[in-house]
Design a protein around this motif. Structure first.
Motif, mmCIF file in Angstrom:
data_model
loop_
_atom_site.group_PDB
_atom_site.id
_atom_site.type_symbol
_atom_site.label_atom_id
_atom_site.label_comp_id
_atom_site.label_asym_id
_atom_site.label_seq_id
_atom_site.Cartn_x
_atom_site.Cartn_y
_atom_site.Cartn_z
ATOM 1 N N GLN A 7 8.362 18.181 -121.828
ATOM 2 C CA GLN A 7 7.374 18.741 -122.762
ATOM 3 C C GLN A 7 6.057 19.114 -122.076
ATOM 4 N N THR A 8 5.621 18.254 -121.167
ATOM 5 C CA THR A 8 4.417 18.539 -120.372
ATOM 6 C C THR A 8 4.677 17.991 -118.972
ATOM 7 N N PHE A 9 3.842 18.354 -117.989
ATOM 8 C CA PHE A 9 3.955 17.729 -116.677
ATOM 9 C C PHE A 9 3.621 16.248 -116.819
ATOM 10 N N GLY A 10 4.393 15.391 -116.182
ATOM 11 C CA GLY A 10 4.116 13.957 -116.240
ATOM 12 C C GLY A 10 5.330 13.145 -115.845
ATOM 13 N N GLY A 11 5.365 11.886 -116.311
ATOM 14 C CA GLY A 11 6.414 10.944 -115.941
ATOM 15 C C GLY A 11 7.690 11.161 -116.734
ATOM 16 N N PRO A 12 8.707 10.299 -116.495
ATOM 17 C CA PRO A 12 9.987 10.436 -117.190
ATOM 18 C C PRO A 12 9.848 10.435 -118.707
ATOM 19 N N GLU A 13 8.808 9.755 -119.224
ATOM 20 C CA GLU A 13 8.640 9.655 -120.676
ATOM 21 C C GLU A 13 8.290 11.011 -121.311
ATOM 22 N N THR A 14 7.974 12.005 -120.509
ATOM 23 C CA THR A 14 7.683 13.331 -121.076
ATOM 24 C C THR A 14 8.959 14.074 -121.461
ATOM 25 N N ASP A 43 14.294 18.136 -109.687
ATOM 26 C CA ASP A 43 14.010 18.053 -111.131
ATOM 27 C C ASP A 43 12.795 17.143 -111.369
ATOM 28 N N ALA A 44 12.755 16.033 -110.621
ATOM 29 C CA ALA A 44 11.644 15.093 -110.792
ATOM 30 C C ALA A 44 10.326 15.740 -110.368
ATOM 31 N N LEU A 45 10.390 16.523 -109.281
ATOM 32 C CA LEU A 45 9.168 17.187 -108.819
ATOM 33 C C LEU A 45 8.707 18.234 -109.836
ATOM 34 N N ILE A 46 9.647 19.002 -110.404
ATOM 35 C CA ILE A 46 9.286 20.011 -111.409
ATOM 36 C C ILE A 46 8.708 19.321 -112.637
ATOM 37 N N ARG A 47 9.376 18.259 -113.090
ATOM 38 C CA ARG A 47 8.909 17.514 -114.278
ATOM 39 C C ARG A 47 7.484 16.981 -114.087
ATOM 40 N N SER A 48 7.212 16.456 -112.877
ATOM 41 C CA SER A 48 5.907 15.820 -112.637
ATOM 42 C C SER A 48 4.773 16.831 -112.503
ATOM 43 N N GLY A 49 5.113 18.072 -112.191
ATOM 44 C CA GLY A 49 4.067 19.067 -111.939
ATOM 45 C C GLY A 49 3.767 19.229 -110.461
ATOM 46 N N ALA A 50 4.470 18.460 -109.598
ATOM 47 C CA ALA A 50 4.193 18.524 -108.159
ATOM 48 C C ALA A 50 4.461 19.914 -107.582
ATOM 49 N N HIS A 304 15.751 9.656 -114.854
ATOM 50 C CA HIS A 304 14.518 9.945 -114.102
ATOM 51 C C HIS A 304 13.776 8.667 -113.728
ATOM 52 N N GLN A 305 13.855 7.652 -114.581
ATOM 53 C CA GLN A 305 13.215 6.369 -114.229
ATOM 54 C C GLN A 305 13.899 5.760 -113.004
ATOM 55 N N LYS A 306 15.212 5.896 -112.948
ATOM 56 C CA LYS A 306 15.949 5.366 -111.788
ATOM 57 C C LYS A 306 15.564 6.127 -110.519
ATOM 58 N N MET A 307 15.350 7.455 -110.646
ATOM 59 C CA MET A 307 14.918 8.216 -109.467
ATOM 60 C C MET A 307 13.529 7.761 -109.032
ATOM 61 N N GLU A 308 12.614 7.610 -110.031
ATOM 62 C CA GLU A 308 11.235 7.194 -109.718
ATOM 63 C C GLU A 308 11.218 5.836 -109.031
ATOM 64 N N ALA A 309 12.152 4.960 -109.463
ATOM 65 C CA ALA A 309 12.194 3.605 -108.903
ATOM 66 C C ALA A 309 12.866 3.583 -107.526
ATOM 67 N N GLY A 310 13.342 4.734 -107.061
ATOM 68 C CA GLY A 310 14.000 4.793 -105.746
ATOM 69 C C GLY A 310 15.350 4.123 -105.735
ATOM 70 N N GLU A 311 15.987 4.025 -106.915
ATOM 71 C CA GLU A 311 17.275 3.308 -107.007
ATOM 72 C C GLU A 311 18.478 4.175 -106.671
#
Ligand SMILES: NC(=O)c1ccc[n+]([C@@H]2O[C@H](COP(=O)([O-])OP(=O)(O)OC[C@H]3O[C@@H](n4cnc5c(N)ncnc54)[C@H](OP(=O)(O)O)[C@@H]3O)[C@@H](O)[C@H]2O)c1
Length: 320
Positions: A7-14, A43-50, A304-311
């Motif tokens: 929905q917006t740039f940010g964390g998995p909760e977006t 996908d994580a980089l696009i989602r975060s806005g990076a 996405h949370q699992k990716m962020e956690a490096g799992e």
């Protein structure tokens, strides 16, 4: 259809599961009933806005690759595609959905013996690994170091280097357990993220495939053999330091080459041909799709949370 919107740039909760009208293919496009959806670091980089500086969108359906059955074609597309099982690249958006739109030029038929999950796990990552090694002019007998080897691109780069007759395949990774898994894919030397390893490590490599970049990148110039080639394909740790260029010139006596590689520069027919060949290799059992986990589409936040956690080791796939 059910889809997952960033929905917006940010964390998995977006990420949010939403109901949207079914899309229709325009000229040159196909409609795919998805059976598996790839989830990758990009996908994580696009989602975060990076990657916003490169024009990647927010407020869109995330996801760049799917596999499933072609359900419809737009004007100018061969109707014989309808009913065929295929992998497709959806671009920077549109993949996390029950129905996806893709350019017909990206379609790769699924060979017998390759599952939809394996297809989206290999897909773009395998293609990037293949062309990155080619960009580095990797030749049989040379040593290769893959930096960030436990990810989607890395696990394939390790296998392709090993199968391509590399004299040694080094990897950087964050744990001994991951190192053992990478040895199972063909790695012969395991280094930590900073490039430290056992005493028997070769001092240097002919080729470095770098998916990490970041502050430590210049220290890996010391890991290049004379005439060695470093190819950066990703930047999981961000940009290198500002004096990166000066450090490269300081090491000029190595006659090293530094390059970046983006699949964007590879013509689509070549990407398709390489992907088809990699799929065939996997279907023969000569290339492993490293599937970390298969989750339902509505668990995209968890993925996405699992990716962020490096799992994640390899890649996660979603199923609608
Ligand atoms: N060139 C192209 O055409 C192209 C195409 C698609 C994507 N990309 C780029 O490739 C990257 C994603 O690749 P991927 O899908 O293989 O990645 P990935 O699966 O998300 O992860 C790569 C690996 O990098 C390591 N890593 C993550 N953060 C790190 C850090 N801060 N420092 C050191 N190591 C770190 C992790 O392994 P360990 O924890 O084991 O160290 C991780 O498994 C992105 O930068 C994306 O933009 C490029």
């Amino acid at each position: 259809m059910k889809a997952v919107m960033a929905q917006t740039f940010g964390g998995p909760e977006t990420l949010a599961v939403v109901d949207l009208p079914d899309p229709s293919p325009r000229a040159g496009q196909v409609l795919i009933t998805t059976e598996a959806i790839g989830v990758g670091g990009v996908d994580a980089l696009i989602r975060s806005g990076a990657l916003a500086a490169y024009g990647t969108p927010s407020g869109h359906i995330l996801g760049s690759e799917v596999a499933g059955t072609v359900a419809g074609v737009g004007e100018g597309v061969d109707p014989a595609w309808v009913g065929q099982r295929a992998w497709a690249f959806t671009g920077e958006s549109g993949g996390y959905a029950e129905l996806a739109i893709a350019s017909s030029e990206t379609l790769v038929p699924l060979p017998a013996g390759l599952s939809v999950v394996d297809a989206v796990t290999l897909g773009s990552s395998a293609m990037v690994a293949h062309f990155a090694l080619r960009h580095a002019h990797f030749a049989r007998g040379e040593s290769v170091l893959v930096r960030g080897a436990a990810g989607g691109i890395g696990v394939v780069a390790v296998q392709l280097a090993a199968r391509g007759g590399a004299g040694a395949v080094g990897v950087t990774t964050s744990s001994a357990e991951r190192g053992d898994r990478l040895r199972g894919l063909g790695a012969t030397r395991v280094l930590d993220r900073a490039g430290r390893g056992a005493d028997d490590d070769p001092a240097a490599y002919d080729v470095i495939i770098d998916i990490v970049a970041g502050p430590d990148l210049p220290s890996f110039f010391g890991r290049l053999e004379p005439n060695g080639r470093m190819v950066v394909v990703g930047a999981m740790a961000g940009m290198p330091p500002a004096d990166f260029g000066a450090q490269m010139v300081t090491a000029f006596r190595k006659s090293m080459s530094f390059a970046t590689f983006s699949a964007d520069t590879v013509p689509m027919p070549d990407r398709r041909a390489a992907t088809a060949e990699l799929f065939a290799t996997a279907a023969r059992g000569e290339l492993e799709a490293v599937v970390h986990e298969v989750l339902p589409l509505d668990k995209a936040v968890s993925a996405h949370q699992k990716m962020e956690a490096g799992e994640v080791f390899g890649r996660i796939a979603l199923t609608p």
